[in-house]
Design an enzyme around this catalytic site. Sequence first.
Site, PDB file in Angstrom:
ATOM      1  N   VAL A 194       0.938  -1.223  -0.092  1.00  0.00           N
ATOM      2  CA  VAL A 194      -0.002  -0.173  -0.046  1.00  0.00           C
ATOM      3  C   VAL A 194       0.813   1.380   0.077  1.00  0.00           C
ATOM      4  O   VAL A 194       2.079   1.304   0.313  1.00  0.00           O
ATOM      5  CB  VAL A 194      -0.991   0.156   1.134  1.00  0.00           C
ATOM      6  N   SER A 195       0.425   2.348  -0.358  1.00  0.00           N
ATOM      7  CA  SER A 195       1.061   3.573  -0.476  1.00  0.00           C
ATOM      8  C   SER A 195       1.336   4.414   0.569  1.00  0.00           C
ATOM      9  O   SER A 195       1.919   5.414   0.442  1.00  0.00           O
ATOM     10  CB  SER A 195       0.863   4.325  -1.921  1.00  0.00           C
ATOM     11  N   SER A 196       0.352   4.126   1.717  1.00  0.00           N
ATOM     12  CA  SER A 196       0.325   4.993   2.720  1.00  0.00           C
ATOM     13  C   SER A 196       0.180   4.230   4.103  1.00  0.00           C
ATOM     14  O   SER A 196      -0.818   3.209   3.646  1.00  0.00           O
ATOM     15  CB  SER A 196      -0.406   6.372   2.503  1.00  0.00           C
TER      16      SER A 196
END
Length: 200
Positions: free
Chosen positions: A23-25
Amino acid sequence: MIGIMSRLPAHPLAGQSVGYARVSSVSQNLDGQTDALAAAGCAKVFADTASGKLTERPELALCLGYLRAGDTLVVWRLDRLGRSLRHLVETVNALAERGVAFRSLHEGIDTTTSTGRLIFHIFAALAEFERELIAERSAIGRQAARARGREGGRPAKLSPEQVKLARARYEGKDVSVSEIARAFGVGRGTIYRALEQPAS
């Protein structure tokens, strides 16, 4: 075990499915991906929380180091693994050279099958086509710039006329370099570099 691993875990006999999730965050949840990977038969899942544009993804590095010939790397979706089409193709091809297969659940790609390998060959051709297009456009842009008397690189912040004016103001000694820079909306370094150019 899911999550950050401080060291590379021991590998059992080859031939297992190994998952990778990203996931990016930190505000995003990995559960959907890890559940899908577990349901697909992954005995182990490595997971990163990082932007796809970042080159440093520690869990991916651990995952790639963990894989052995006969294993299959499984991702929920293609963009979880590759930062770009080119990077994806390079990663999967590097795995194939080591005897590691690849599956993407969302797209239904499985390189253990002839259809999956065909699809990836198409991806590789598209990545090469994209690379050639970029190179061709860059070459055309440079050629057009040369035809107009411009060379490649970053455009100049000051026009030749502004350089002449800056030089005249500086040689007149009535204003400082800082004042000249403010007048043109540039930094002092730009003015100093302009003054170092041979006077035309």
